[in-house]
Design a protein around this motif. Structure first.
Motif, PDB file in Angstrom:
ATOM      1  N   VAL A   1      54.269 -33.724  22.808  1.00  0.00           N
ATOM      2  CA  VAL A   1      54.579 -32.320  22.502  1.00  0.00           C
ATOM      3  C   VAL A   1      54.257 -31.999  21.043  1.00  0.00           C
ATOM      4  CG1 VAL A   1      56.465 -30.611  22.395  1.00  0.00           C
ATOM      5  CG2 VAL A   1      56.336 -32.220  24.314  1.00  0.00           C
ATOM      6  N   LEU A   2      54.180 -33.017  20.201  1.00  0.00           N
ATOM      7  CA  LEU A   2      53.964 -32.786  18.768  1.00  0.00           C
ATOM      8  C   LEU A   2      52.711 -31.958  18.453  1.00  0.00           C
ATOM      9  CD1 LEU A   2      55.009 -36.025  16.853  1.00  0.00           C
ATOM     10  CD2 LEU A   2      56.033 -33.759  16.751  1.00  0.00           C
ATOM     11  N   PRO A   3      51.565 -32.150  19.146  1.00  0.00           N
ATOM     12  CA  PRO A   3      50.419 -31.285  18.849  1.00  0.00           C
ATOM     13  C   PRO A   3      50.717 -29.805  19.042  1.00  0.00           C
ATOM     14  CG  PRO A   3      49.705 -33.190  20.104  1.00  0.00           C
ATOM     15  CD  PRO A   3      51.205 -33.242  20.091  1.00  0.00           C
ATOM     16  N   ALA A   4      51.509 -29.473  20.053  1.00  0.00           N
ATOM     17  CA  ALA A   4      51.870 -28.071  20.262  1.00  0.00           C
ATOM     18  C   ALA A   4      52.766 -27.569  19.139  1.00  0.00           C
ATOM     19  CB  ALA A   4      52.562 -27.905  21.614  1.00  0.00           C
ATOM     20  N   ARG A   5      53.688 -28.403  18.679  1.00  0.00           N
ATOM     21  CA  ARG A   5      54.545 -28.009  17.557  1.00  0.00           C
ATOM     22  C   ARG A   5      53.715 -27.790  16.298  1.00  0.00           C
ATOM     23  NH1 ARG A   5      60.347 -28.728  18.261  1.00  0.00           N
ATOM     24  NH2 ARG A   5      60.328 -27.775  16.204  1.00  0.00           N
ATOM     25  N   LEU A   6      52.747 -28.676  16.060  1.00  0.00           N
ATOM     26  CA  LEU A   6      51.890 -28.529  14.890  1.00  0.00           C
ATOM     27  C   LEU A   6      51.068 -27.252  14.991  1.00  0.00           C
ATOM     28  CD1 LEU A   6      50.731 -29.686  12.278  1.00  0.00           C
ATOM     29  CD2 LEU A   6      49.087 -30.977  13.660  1.00  0.00           C
ATOM     30  N   LEU A   7      50.553 -26.963  16.190  1.00  0.00           N
ATOM     31  CA  LEU A   7      49.793 -25.741  16.383  1.00  0.00           C
ATOM     32  C   LEU A   7      50.647 -24.514  16.074  1.00  0.00           C
ATOM     33  CD1 LEU A   7      47.174 -24.378  17.421  1.00  0.00           C
ATOM     34  CD2 LEU A   7      48.186 -24.442  19.720  1.00  0.00           C
ATOM     35  N   CYS A   8      51.884 -24.513  16.547  1.00  0.00           N
ATOM     36  CA  CYS A   8      52.784 -23.387  16.278  1.00  0.00           C
ATOM     37  C   CYS A   8      53.099 -23.274  14.788  1.00  0.00           C
ATOM     38  CB  CYS A   8      54.075 -23.540  17.076  1.00  0.00           C
ATOM     39  SG  CYS A   8      53.862 -23.389  18.857  1.00  0.00           S
ATOM     40  N   HIS A   9      53.232 -24.418  14.125  1.00  0.00           N
ATOM     41  CA  HIS A   9      53.499 -24.404  12.685  1.00  0.00           C
ATOM     42  C   HIS A   9      52.334 -23.809  11.904  1.00  0.00           C
ATOM     43  CE1 HIS A   9      55.004 -25.763   8.792  1.00  0.00           C
ATOM     44  NE2 HIS A   9      53.813 -26.312   8.554  1.00  0.00           N
ATOM     45  N   LEU A  10      51.104 -24.134  12.328  1.00  0.00           N
ATOM     46  CA  LEU A  10      49.930 -23.651  11.600  1.00  0.00           C
ATOM     47  C   LEU A  10      49.609 -22.195  11.902  1.00  0.00           C
ATOM     48  CD1 LEU A  10      47.584 -26.766  12.024  1.00  0.00           C
ATOM     49  CD2 LEU A  10      48.876 -26.090   9.988  1.00  0.00           C
ATOM     50  N   THR A  11      49.921 -21.744  13.100  1.00  0.00           N
ATOM     51  CA  THR A  11      49.521 -20.399  13.519  1.00  0.00           C
ATOM     52  C   THR A  11      50.662 -19.385  13.501  1.00  0.00           C
ATOM     53  OG1 THR A  11      49.968 -20.916  15.842  1.00  0.00           O
ATOM     54  CG2 THR A  11      47.744 -21.358  15.012  1.00  0.00           C
ATOM     55  N   GLY A  12      51.901 -19.871  13.476  1.00  0.00           N
ATOM     56  CA  GLY A  12      53.034 -18.962  13.580  1.00  0.00           C
ATOM     57  C   GLY A  12      53.339 -18.539  15.002  1.00  0.00           C
ATOM     58  N   TRP A  13      52.691 -19.156  15.991  1.00  0.00           N
ATOM     59  CA  TRP A  13      52.962 -18.825  17.387  1.00  0.00           C
ATOM     60  C   TRP A  13      54.342 -19.316  17.796  1.00  0.00           C
ATOM     61  CZ3 TRP A  13      47.693 -20.881  19.716  1.00  0.00           C
ATOM     62  CH2 TRP A  13      46.677 -19.997  19.335  1.00  0.00           C
ATOM     63  N   SER A  14      54.849 -18.737  18.886  1.00  0.00           N
ATOM     64  CA  SER A  14      56.142 -19.149  19.428  1.00  0.00           C
ATOM     65  C   SER A  14      55.998 -20.474  20.162  1.00  0.00           C
ATOM     66  CB  SER A  14      56.680 -18.083  20.382  1.00  0.00           C
ATOM     67  OG  SER A  14      55.879 -18.041  21.557  1.00  0.00           O
ATOM     68  N   MET A  15      57.135 -21.123  20.420  1.00  0.00           N
ATOM     69  CA  MET A  15      57.083 -22.392  21.155  1.00  0.00           C
ATOM     70  C   MET A  15      56.583 -22.173  22.579  1.00  0.00           C
ATOM     71  SD  MET A  15      61.151 -23.131  21.632  1.00  0.00           S
ATOM     72  CE  MET A  15      62.271 -21.908  22.363  1.00  0.00           C
ATOM     73  N   LEU A  16      56.825 -20.998  23.160  1.00  0.00           N
ATOM     74  CA  LEU A  16      56.320 -20.719  24.497  1.00  0.00           C
ATOM     75  C   LEU A  16      54.801 -20.682  24.496  1.00  0.00           C
ATOM     76  CD1 LEU A  16      56.778 -20.004  27.460  1.00  0.00           C
ATOM     77  CD2 LEU A  16      57.037 -17.609  26.776  1.00  0.00           C
ATOM     78  N   THR A  17      54.213 -20.055  23.481  1.00  0.00           N
ATOM     79  CA  THR A  17      52.747 -20.017  23.388  1.00  0.00           C
ATOM     80  C   THR A  17      52.177 -21.412  23.192  1.00  0.00           C
ATOM     81  OG1 THR A  17      52.841 -17.790  22.447  1.00  0.00           O
ATOM     82  CG2 THR A  17      50.803 -19.021  22.144  1.00  0.00           C
ATOM     83  N   GLY A  18      52.826 -22.203  22.327  1.00  0.00           N
ATOM     84  CA  GLY A  18      52.374 -23.577  22.134  1.00  0.00           C
ATOM     85  C   GLY A  18      52.460 -24.380  23.412  1.00  0.00           C
ATOM     86  N   ALA A  19      53.548 -24.181  24.158  1.00  0.00           N
ATOM     87  CA  ALA A  19      53.704 -24.895  25.432  1.00  0.00           C
ATOM     88  C   ALA A  19      52.638 -24.474  26.429  1.00  0.00           C
ATOM     89  CB  ALA A  19      55.097 -24.625  26.003  1.00  0.00           C
ATOM     90  N   ARG A  20      52.244 -23.209  26.410  1.00  0.00           N
ATOM     91  CA  ARG A  20      51.200 -22.734  27.324  1.00  0.00           C
ATOM     92  C   ARG A  20      49.844 -23.343  26.989  1.00  0.00           C
ATOM     93  NH1 ARG A  20      53.390 -16.465  27.346  1.00  0.00           N
ATOM     94  NH2 ARG A  20      54.624 -16.634  29.285  1.00  0.00           N
ATOM     95  N   VAL A  21      49.534 -23.459  25.710  1.00  0.00           N
ATOM     96  CA  VAL A  21      48.276 -24.101  25.317  1.00  0.00           C
ATOM     97  C   VAL A  21      48.274 -25.548  25.793  1.00  0.00           C
ATOM     98  CG1 VAL A  21      46.880 -24.850  23.357  1.00  0.00           C
ATOM     99  CG2 VAL A  21      47.933 -22.567  23.351  1.00  0.00           C
ATOM    100  N   LEU A  22      49.394 -26.236  25.580  1.00  0.00           N
ATOM    101  CA  LEU A  22      49.503 -27.616  26.031  1.00  0.00           C
ATOM    102  C   LEU A  22      49.436 -27.697  27.556  1.00  0.00           C
ATOM    103  CD1 LEU A  22      49.978 -30.417  24.706  1.00  0.00           C
ATOM    104  CD2 LEU A  22      52.419 -30.100  25.186  1.00  0.00           C
ATOM    105  N   GLY A  23      50.108 -26.768  28.235  1.00  0.00           N
ATOM    106  CA  GLY A  23      50.102 -26.761  29.700  1.00  0.00           C
ATOM    107  C   GLY A  23      48.725 -26.528  30.279  1.00  0.00           C
ATOM    108  N   ALA A  24      47.972 -25.623  29.680  1.00  0.00           N
ATOM    109  CA  ALA A  24      46.608 -25.385  30.164  1.00  0.00           C
ATOM    110  C   ALA A  24      45.754 -26.637  30.011  1.00  0.00           C
ATOM    111  CB  ALA A  24      45.985 -24.214  29.406  1.00  0.00           C
ATOM    112  N   GLY A  25      45.970 -27.370  28.922  1.00  0.00           N
ATOM    113  CA  GLY A  25      45.235 -28.618  28.736  1.00  0.00           C
ATOM    114  C   GLY A  25      45.583 -29.660  29.789  1.00  0.00           C
ATOM    115  N   TRP A  26      46.866 -29.800  30.092  1.00  0.00           N
ATOM    116  CA  TRP A  26      47.263 -30.756  31.119  1.00  0.00           C
ATOM    117  C   TRP A  26      46.775 -30.324  32.500  1.00  0.00           C
ATOM    118  CZ3 TRP A  26      48.090 -35.447  30.166  1.00  0.00           C
ATOM    119  CH2 TRP A  26      48.759 -35.867  29.007  1.00  0.00           C
ATOM    120  N   ALA A  27      46.766 -29.032  32.772  1.00  0.00           N
ATOM    121  CA  ALA A  27      46.211 -28.558  34.045  1.00  0.00           C
ATOM    122  C   ALA A  27      44.743 -28.932  34.165  1.00  0.00           C
ATOM    123  CB  ALA A  27      46.390 -27.044  34.158  1.00  0.00           C
ATOM    124  N   ALA A  28      44.003 -28.792  33.064  1.00  0.00           N
ATOM    125  CA  ALA A  28      42.578 -29.147  33.084  1.00  0.00           C
ATOM    126  C   ALA A  28      42.391 -30.636  33.332  1.00  0.00           C
ATOM    127  CB  ALA A  28      41.927 -28.736  31.762  1.00  0.00           C
TER     128      ALA A  28
END
Length: 468
Positions: free
Chosen positions: A77-104
């Protein structure tokens, strides 16, 4: 017709499949309707557990000190947290980016690759699109959240596919992937017989074959050790337990699986819930199980031996309970781990489609096994063992649909990969046989619906849900 074009009749490159999955979920997940305030329960726990690696002011893999979870799930989960830290996105958005990757990874790489190795033929583009559509219909909203189910299964499938290749290098990779899957979802330790089946050579035991087996075995163990070593050090440091496996219980308390045996006897089914009138839990009682459990000391099982004795005293009731749990685990009423409505729009269509696919998948599986289409493939046998044994092990527990995710995705893969509706309909021949088949299918749908409604009638308030 488009469906008969060469574009759909040949297997697509993995990069095309990955791109298609990423596009689908990138478009859908932001429109799925979930808000940051609904990012709760296990998903929020995994998100918060990822902070443990930096709880001492600096990053350390061995700072993870949670006994119920393996370190790897929160670490991923840490890559999603780092992404949210760098972009200011919410944890839900970070989780969605991570989820789309796992779906792929799961739908674009793992399932098609293992299917090709197990059946000896690659899945065509058209059939893969059918599979993608079916998995989207039933499991799409799981990728909004940082849950362990999809990543663990993707890693397990990739590990099995790597192990099916006959070289020590692939065996190292298989060890890494399989150890990761077991660390994230300890129930996948039950896949060990399937792993051993894939590892042991099926040809004549020549000297070269034996030496190759031992090299691959050593490579597999090396891969397992690399992933499990941090868990071993964590368990020794914080809990004085010299094991590389996840403890799955708080110190001084009963193992989680033992608790699950009690809960699975008293209740038929469980869903985490965002439904306002049943917030947190949709829990469905097993009245007969509760009455039988009332005669046990403390109304719970204090040891595995006690549960075995209970099951032997009530063999018919226990077998019936397992069958109900099997059905309830495959009875997908919501395409999400966190339903927001008890009866969302089109739920009846979702359920009927699921029952039809379950019946069709069972028929196709029996037909394939009788024709020895799978029994002659060592990869198919090993894969089935590795996927079905964990599902068998969860049948006594408090059933959630995600617990039978490997079995349900297997059903969908069988239907998408094997069914030929035109040839099947023509093969029925006479109108009488077609009418009989239609009546049987209607009876199957009616029976599944009635079983589902019988369980739904046992809904209890969240206050009665079992507590850890």
């Amino acid at each position: 017709m488009l469906i008969n074009s060469s574009f759909l009749s040949v297997a697509w490159p993995a990069r095309w499949r990955v791109l298609a999955v990423l596009t689908l979920y990138a478009l859908y997940l932001p429109l799925s309707g979930y808000t940051v305030s609904q990012f709760r329960f296990d998903a929020a726990e995994y998100w918060e557990l990822s902070l443990k690696f930096t709880q001492n002011g600096h990053y350390s893999l061995l700072a993870f000190d949670a006994p119920l979870r393996g370190y790897l799930g929160p670490l991923l989960v840490l890559p999603a947290r780092l992404l949210c830290h760098l972009t200011g996105w919410s944890m839900l958005t970070g989780a969605r980016v991570l989820g789309a990757g796992w779906a792929a990874v799961l739908f674009g790489i793992a399932i098609p690759q293992l299917w090709a190795q197990a059946t000896g033929r690659a899945v065509s583009g058209g059939r893969w699109l059918v599979l993608l559509g079916l998995t989207f219909i039933f499991w799409r909203d799981y990728f909004n959240f940082t849950l362990s189910d999809m990543p663990a299964l993707a890693l397990l499938l990739l590990g099995l596919a790597a192990l099916a290749r006959r070289s020590w290098g692939w065996a190292v990779l298989a060890g890494l992937l399989l150890a990761a899957a077991i660390n994230i979802r300890p129930i996948y330790l039950a896949s060990a017989p399937g792993v051993l089946w894939l590892l042991v050579p099926k040809s004549s035991p020549a000297i070269g074959s034996r030496s190759g087996f031992w090299r691959r075995s050593a490579a597999l163990v090396a891969g397992l050790a690399l992933v499990w070593l941090p868990q071993l050090l964590i368990n020794q440091r914080y809990f004085q337990q010299p094991t590389p496996l996840v403890l799955a219980h708080q110190p001084g308390t009963a193992p989680l699986y033992l608790k699950q045996l009690t809960w699975g006897t008293a209740f038929q089914r469980y869903e985490s819930s965002l439904v306002p009138e049943s917030y947190r839990s949709l829990v469905y009682a097993d009245s007969a199980g509760q009455r039988a459990l009332a005669s046990e000391p403390g109304q719970r099982f204090n040891s595995y031996g006690q549960y075995v004795q209970f099951a032997l005293r009530h063999p018919v009731a226990t077998s019936g309970r397992y069958l109900r749990h099997l059905f309830n685990g495959l009875d997908i009423r919501f395409p999400t781990p966190y339903p927001r409505q008890l009866h969302p729009p089109a739920q009846a269509v979702l359920r009927l489609l699921n029952y039809a696919l379950l019946g069709l998948g069972a028929w196709l599986t029996v037909a394939a096994w009788r024709s020895r289409r799978w029994g002659q493939s060592p990869v198919a046998v090993g894969t089935l063992l590795a996927l079905l044994l964990p599902c068998l092990l969860v049948l006594p527990t408090l059933m959630e649909c995600r617990f039978l995710l490997p079995l349900h995705l297997l059903v969908l893969a069988v239907v998408a990969g094997m069914w030929q509706p035109g040839a099947w309909w023509r093969g029925l021949g006479s109108p009488v046989r077609r009418l009989a088949c239609t009546i049987i299918a209607a009876g199957w749908l009616w029976g599944c619906w009635q079983l589902s409604e019988a369980t739904a009638g046992q809904l209890r308030p969240p206050s009665e849900a079992p507590q850890e």
